[in-house]
Design an enzyme around this catalytic site. Structure first.
Site, PDB file in Angstrom:
ATOM      1  N   ILE A 153     114.259  45.635  72.897  1.00  0.00           N
ATOM      2  CA  ILE A 153     114.645  45.777  71.502  1.00  0.00           C
ATOM      3  C   ILE A 153     114.310  44.441  70.858  1.00  0.00           C
ATOM      4  O   ILE A 153     114.740  43.383  71.329  1.00  0.00           O
ATOM      5  CB  ILE A 153     116.139  46.148  71.336  1.00  0.00           C
ATOM      6  N   SER A 154     113.469  44.465  69.845  1.00  0.00           N
ATOM      7  CA  SER A 154     112.985  43.223  69.240  1.00  0.00           C
ATOM      8  C   SER A 154     114.131  42.432  68.624  1.00  0.00           C
ATOM      9  O   SER A 154     115.158  42.986  68.228  1.00  0.00           O
ATOM     10  CB  SER A 154     111.940  43.526  68.160  1.00  0.00           C
TER      11      SER A 154
END
Length: 220
Positions: A66-67
């Site tokens: 998840i960025s």
């Protein structure tokens, strides 16, 4: 009581995250509102929710992440500045967080995920939140042709070149936002459709997981 306390803690952490995004140069009010509203910790497994509002990428398994909040906010800002509304395709659903941000901002969101476990997990989370995100399991480098054209396409993985299928699914004046480069880093790049031509703009360098698929990198 414990749940109420946790909710307050997470609310405070979201506020801190938004203030940090402002310091990093994110100024669009719609983007900041969305980041303050969407509960990022719900896209993390319960054991790792304390890390949800840290400014860093976090593993969600299967070689994916998840960025970090800044990266998501940066790409979202690029989209809203060029395409404030309309139909948007996301390539790489991952946790579902980016799709939730776009849905909150009023876009009609379509998203493609190639890893079945992540597709199922994100479907459960987005469904539990009551979001009307359209999802499909498949090769993201080929887009979602049946639902094209799109006002905007966001790619959440690094590609060697822009997939021709994605360029072809843009509406007139539509924008493709995609990290272009190799394993050492990728330049955030925007392609704007003008008839059969595409204007190219390059911006900052980031580090994304590779875009795997027929028009991307091969899976090792």
């Amino acid at each position: 009581m414990a749940e109420q306390q946790d909710a307050r803690v997470y609310s405070d952490r979201r506020h801190e995250m938004v203030e940090q995004l402002k310091r990093y140069g994110i100024t669009n009010s719609k983007v900041l509102e969305a980041f303050n509203a969407v509960e990022r910790h719900l896209f993390f497994d319960a054991a790792y929710r304390d890390f949800a509002y840290d400014d860093g990428a976090f593993s969600i398994g299967y070689g994916q992440t998840i960025s970090q909040p800044y990266t998501v906010a940066y790409m979202t800002s690029m989209l809203v500045e060029r395409c404030p509304s309309g139909k948007v395709l996301e390539i790489g659903t991952g946790s579902g967080y980016q799709a939730a941000i776009l849905e909150y901002m009023g876009y009609s969101v379509y998203t493609v995920e190639r890893i079945e476990a992540l597709f199922r997990r994100s479907s459960l989370i987005l469904g539990a939140l009551g979001l009307t995100v359209h999802q499909i399991l498949g090769d993201g480098t080929l887009g979602w042709e049946e639902e094209a054209p799109y006002s905007g396409i966001i790619v959440t993985a690094g590609a060697p070149e822009p997939p021709s299928a994605l360029l072809g699914q843009l509406a007139e004046e539509g924008v493709l936002i995609i990290p272009i480069g190799d394993s050492t880093g990728q330049r955030m790049t925007v392609f704007t459709r003008r008839g059969e031509m595409f204007q190219r703009e390059e911006f900052h360098t980031f580090a994304f997981v590779p875009l795997i698929g027929r028009e991307g990198w091969r899976e090792e």
